[in-house]
Design an enzyme around this catalytic site. Structure first.
Site, PDB file in Angstrom:
ATOM      1  N   GLU A   1    -103.518 -65.112 -88.116  1.00 35.31           N
ATOM      2  CA  GLU A   1    -102.303 -65.928 -87.930  1.00 35.31           C
ATOM      3  C   GLU A   1    -102.719 -67.394 -87.729  1.00 35.31           C
ATOM      4  O   GLU A   1    -103.728 -67.668 -87.074  1.00 35.31           O
ATOM      5  CB  GLU A   1    -101.590 -65.427 -86.661  1.00 35.31           C
ATOM      6  CG  GLU A   1    -100.398 -66.251 -86.220  1.00 35.31           C
ATOM      7  CD  GLU A   1     -99.888 -65.844 -84.811  1.00 35.31           C
ATOM      8  OE1 GLU A   1    -100.721 -65.499 -83.936  1.00 35.31           O
ATOM      9  OE2 GLU A   1     -98.679 -65.885 -84.596  1.00 35.31           O
TER      10      GLU A   1
ATOM     11  N   LYS B   1     -92.481 -64.987 -89.659  1.00 38.65           N
ATOM     12  CA  LYS B   1     -92.535 -64.132 -88.458  1.00 38.65           C
ATOM     13  C   LYS B   1     -91.146 -63.882 -87.893  1.00 38.65           C
ATOM     14  O   LYS B   1     -90.365 -64.817 -87.673  1.00 38.65           O
ATOM     15  CB  LYS B   1     -93.428 -64.811 -87.413  1.00 38.65           C
ATOM     16  CG  LYS B   1     -93.821 -63.959 -86.220  1.00 38.65           C
ATOM     17  CD  LYS B   1     -94.881 -64.726 -85.394  1.00 38.65           C
ATOM     18  CE  LYS B   1     -95.370 -63.959 -84.183  1.00 38.65           C
ATOM     19  NZ  LYS B   1     -96.415 -64.740 -83.454  1.00 38.65           N
TER      20      LYS B   1
ATOM     21  N   CYS C   1     -98.869 -61.068 -85.729  1.00 35.89           N
ATOM     22  CA  CYS C   1     -99.176 -60.991 -84.305  1.00 35.89           C
ATOM     23  C   CYS C   1     -98.187 -60.169 -83.484  1.00 35.89           C
ATOM     24  O   CYS C   1     -98.259 -58.961 -83.472  1.00 35.89           O
ATOM     25  CB  CYS C   1     -99.353 -62.394 -83.722  1.00 35.89           C
ATOM     26  SG  CYS C   1    -100.166 -62.304 -82.115  1.00 35.89           S
TER      27      CYS C   1
HETATM   28  N1  CDV Z   1     -99.273 -65.110 -81.288  1.00 34.84           N
HETATM   29  C1  CDV Z   1     -98.615 -64.134 -80.633  1.00 34.84           C
HETATM   30  O1  CDV Z   1     -97.608 -63.630 -81.110  1.00 34.84           O
HETATM   31  N2  CDV Z   1     -99.137 -63.740 -79.449  1.00 34.84           N
HETATM   32  C2  CDV Z   1     -98.515 -62.762 -78.601  1.00 34.84           C
HETATM   33  C3  CDV Z   1     -98.806 -62.997 -77.147  1.00 34.84           C
HETATM   34  C4  CDV Z   1     -98.115 -64.187 -76.634  1.00 34.84           C
HETATM   35  C5  CDV Z   1     -98.350 -61.835 -76.304  1.00 34.84           C
HETATM   36  C6  CDV Z   1     -98.965 -61.346 -78.961  1.00 34.84           C
HETATM   37  O2  CDV Z   1     -98.108 -60.466 -79.062  1.00 34.84           O
HETATM   38  O3  CDV Z   1    -100.168 -61.095 -79.066  1.00 34.84           O
END
Ligand code: CDV
Length: 307
Positions: free
Chosen positions: A47, A127, A172
């Site tokens: 990401e 996202k 993510c």
């Molecule tokens: N970049 C992210 O989406 N990070 C989130 C953190 C903040 C919990 C994740 O779900 O890994």
């Protein structure tokens, strides 16, 4: 038809705030070349792979925020990466901050793309699940301002035909939500590519910090198994501007087993032969959707976000 995708997860170590995109792209090309030397068909990067993870900083000046965004892709800085991938006949996927103008309105998305082997963008995902907060919260040791700097995608989840299979993208925080994988599986995805930046310290619930690596793999493995698909999780890892990011990049088989896992917190290639026909091991059996799913019993899922 060959349904094997030799897939490389190209984990990246930290990118400092003053590291240029040119330098990040040089690192990405080095990883791409390592993977290509091992005959990879597909290389997956994290990401927001081109810059430091900027949502950790509150920036009142929008022009400073926008300096982290790309207005076109490929662009002058990333063109060498696309060219090298095309010359090596390797498909690539990576995340970046996208400034997108549509009908005169500017949109800012946390985006990932997938190319074919000719360096042509096949699919673009924005996202859906943006974690964090929208205002500065000075009590935190670092911010997580994705809700301020990005808007959530209105486009949902879509798989694309690629490399003789169907491939979906997620980013993510999406990996923690079962809906992500199920939506993609219902669109026929046989493999999902997920880059991440995950701080070890979660300020609102620090009692879970020691579980970050566990929750990462739990999510990737559960998503793979319950949907009978390959899941490729790729970290930006290590201590980035004082923020400790987990590694643990992993290639997960449709059975939920991890078949390759990163050993370091730096730039590292892991690789596996991902046989898409193996999706049937799960999808023709315990998770045969057509036979066993009961969507009439799941009506709340699409109708509301909480109780
Ligand atoms: N970049 C992210 O989406 N990070 C989130 C953190 C903040 C919990 C994740 O779900 O890994």
């Amino acid at each position: 038809m060959n349904r094997m995708i030799r897939t490389a997860a190209a984990q990246m170590g930290p990118i400092s705030r003053d590291e240029t995109r040119v330098s990040a792209v040089v690192r990405m090309i080095a990883l791409l070349e390592q993977a290509a030397a091992q005959n990879a068909d597909l290389v997956v990067f994290p990401e927001l792979a081109l810059t430091s993870f900027f949502p950790r900083w509150f920036m009142p000046d929008q022009s400073e925020v926008d300096s982290y965004f790309e207005t076109e892709m490929p662009n002058t800085v990333t063109a060498p990466l696309f060219r090298r991938a095309r010359d090596l006949r390797v498909a690539i996927s990576f995340g970046y901050a996208e400034l997108h103008r549509q009908d005169g309105i500017l949109h800012r998305y946390n985006t990932a793309i997938l190319t074919d082997r000719a360096g042509q963008i096949l699919s673009r995902y924005r996202k859906v699940h943006l974690p964090g907060h929208g205002e500065e919260e000075p009590w935190r040791p670092f911010q997580h301002l994705e809700k301020r700097y990005f808007e959530p995608s209105p486009f949902g989840f879509h798989a694309a035909d690629a490399l003789n299979g169907r491939i979906g993208l997620a980013i993510c925080n999406d990996r923690r939500w079962p809906e992500t994988y199920r939506e993609l599986a219902l669109d026929g995805a046989e493999m999902v590519l997920i880059g991440y930046n995950t701080p070890r310290h979660y300020p609102p619930a620090p009692e879970h910090d020691h579980l970050q690596d566990f929750h990462n793999h739990l999510s990737l493995q559960a998503g793979a198994y319950a949907n009978g698909m390959w899941v490729i999780g790729v970290a930006k890892a290590g201590v980035e501007e004082g923020c400790d990011l987990i590694g643990g990049s992993a290639i997960v088989a449709p059975t939920g087993e991890i078949v390759a896992q990163a050993k370091t917190l730096g730039d590292e290639i892991i690789l596996a032969d991902c046989d898409l026909t193996r999706c049937a091991e799960i999808r023709a059996n315990i998770f045969d959707f057509a036979q066993h799913r009961r969507p009439e019993a799941y009506t709340r899922i699409a109708a509301r976000n909480g109780q």
